[in-house]
Scaffold this motif. Structure first.
Motif, mmCIF file in Angstrom:
data_model
loop_
_atom_site.group_PDB
_atom_site.id
_atom_site.type_symbol
_atom_site.label_atom_id
_atom_site.label_comp_id
_atom_site.label_asym_id
_atom_site.label_seq_id
_atom_site.Cartn_x
_atom_site.Cartn_y
_atom_site.Cartn_z
ATOM 1 N N THR A 16 1.044 -1.315 -0.184
ATOM 2 C CA THR A 16 0.036 0.074 -0.071
ATOM 3 C C THR A 16 0.881 1.252 -0.030
ATOM 4 O O THR A 16 1.858 1.168 0.803
ATOM 5 N N LEU A 17 0.600 2.196 -1.038
ATOM 6 C CA LEU A 17 1.293 3.277 -0.861
ATOM 7 C C LEU A 17 0.319 4.436 -0.388
ATOM 8 O O LEU A 17 -0.673 4.816 -1.253
ATOM 9 N N ASP A 18 0.474 5.092 0.844
ATOM 10 C CA ASP A 18 -0.552 6.001 1.269
ATOM 11 C C ASP A 18 -0.006 7.289 1.067
ATOM 12 O O ASP A 18 0.997 7.751 1.807
ATOM 13 N N PHE A 19 -0.480 8.245 -0.078
ATOM 14 C CA PHE A 19 -0.165 9.476 -0.256
ATOM 15 C C PHE A 19 -1.099 10.369 0.327
ATOM 16 O O PHE A 19 -1.396 11.653 -0.068
ATOM 17 N N GLY A 20 -2.023 9.980 1.318
ATOM 18 C CA GLY A 20 -3.464 10.513 1.683
ATOM 19 C C GLY A 20 -4.507 9.713 0.911
ATOM 20 O O GLY A 20 -5.318 9.425 1.566
ATOM 21 N N LYS A 21 -4.276 9.277 -0.251
ATOM 22 C CA LYS A 21 -5.059 8.374 -0.966
ATOM 23 C C LYS A 21 -4.364 7.186 -1.029
ATOM 24 O O LYS A 21 -3.101 7.175 -1.219
ATOM 25 N N LYS A 22 -5.057 6.034 -0.882
ATOM 26 C CA LYS A 22 -4.287 4.910 -1.052
ATOM 27 C C LYS A 22 -4.112 4.028 -2.062
ATOM 28 O O LYS A 22 -5.333 3.637 -2.673
#
Ligand code: NI
Ligand code: MN
Length: 236
Positions: A16-22
């Motif tokens: 999971t890359l969580d930039f604020g949005k996943k």
């Protein structure tokens, strides 16, 4: 533009890359002996699939449906998924093609591998470059290839997620070389120790790669969260 990214390795090639949005990539949860989460608990605003092999396509359809999230994948695989799942929003891109979801850009890049679903040809495999100000390259399953230097030149990945397990992909030997081509300040190894066939020593990979190149190799535990912010990367 994200100030930071929180990266969670779910085992194998799933992150999971969580930039604020996943962004959830290659969600092989069911049947993954190293997974510690349940597929029903995976949260995603976007699901990315690099190729059709079951250890990458995994639970992508179910997770996308549960979360009402689009799937970004390579063109023929996208068509295959779409033919059986008309309710899903599928962005089926080809090499050098990009799509944007929630301000996050996903670009397909080559991978030196193969792709099938249940033994049926499923188009070409891909790596995916995922960017929201901070750029992450997920190599998918791949052998090493010289055009990784083009990926470096064009997209400047801050973080590269590289397979090291051998047998189906690069081993640590080739992945160390790949790190030199990519020039990412951060490397995270993946696709190892899930099964006996893909055993690798990630700490040895870290030592050898850091000695050879100006990079930081981070070796997370499954479900450990790695936080990288823009300031650390020297970006304004
Ligand atoms: Ni594969
Ligand atoms: Mn694989």
């Amino acid at each position: 533009m994200a100030d930071k990214v929180e990266i969670t390795w779910h085992g194998h090639a799933c992150f999971t890359l969580d930039f604020g949005k996943k962004v959830v990539i290659d969600p092989f949860i069911d049947g993954n002996p190293k997974a510690k989460i349940k597929k029903g608990d995976v949260k995603a605003d976007l699901v990315v699939v690099t190729h059709g092999h079951s250890d990458h396509l995994g639970d992508a359809v179910e997770i996308a449906r549960n979360n009402k999230a689009p799937i970004v994948t390579f063109v023929e695989l996208g068509w295959m998924i779409g033919a059986e799942n008309g309710d899903l929003d599928i962005r089926a891109i080809n090499y050098s093609g990009s799509t944007e979801v929630n301000g996050i850009t996903v670009t397909a890049v080559p991978a030196l591998h193969s792709s099938s679903v249940d033994g049926k040809y499923a188009g070409n495999p891909a790596g995916m470059v995922i960017s929201d100000g901070i750029t992450v390259y997920h190599a998918g399953d791949t052998g090493v290839f010289g055009d990784m230097s083009i990926i470096s030149d064009l997209y400047h990945p801050d973080i590269s997620l590289l397979p090291i397990g051998g047998f189906y992909t690069m081993s640590t030997y080739e992945a160390t070389y790949a790190a030199g081509l990519l020039k990412s300040p951060y490397i995270i190894p993946m696709h190892y120790n899930t099964f006996d066939l893909i055993k690798a020593d990630a700490q040895k990979f870290k030592k050898e790669t850091e000695e050879k190149h100006q990079v930081n190799v981070i070796v997370p535990e499954v479900e450990e969260v790695v936080k990288i912010d823009r300031q650390e990367l020297g970006k304004r």
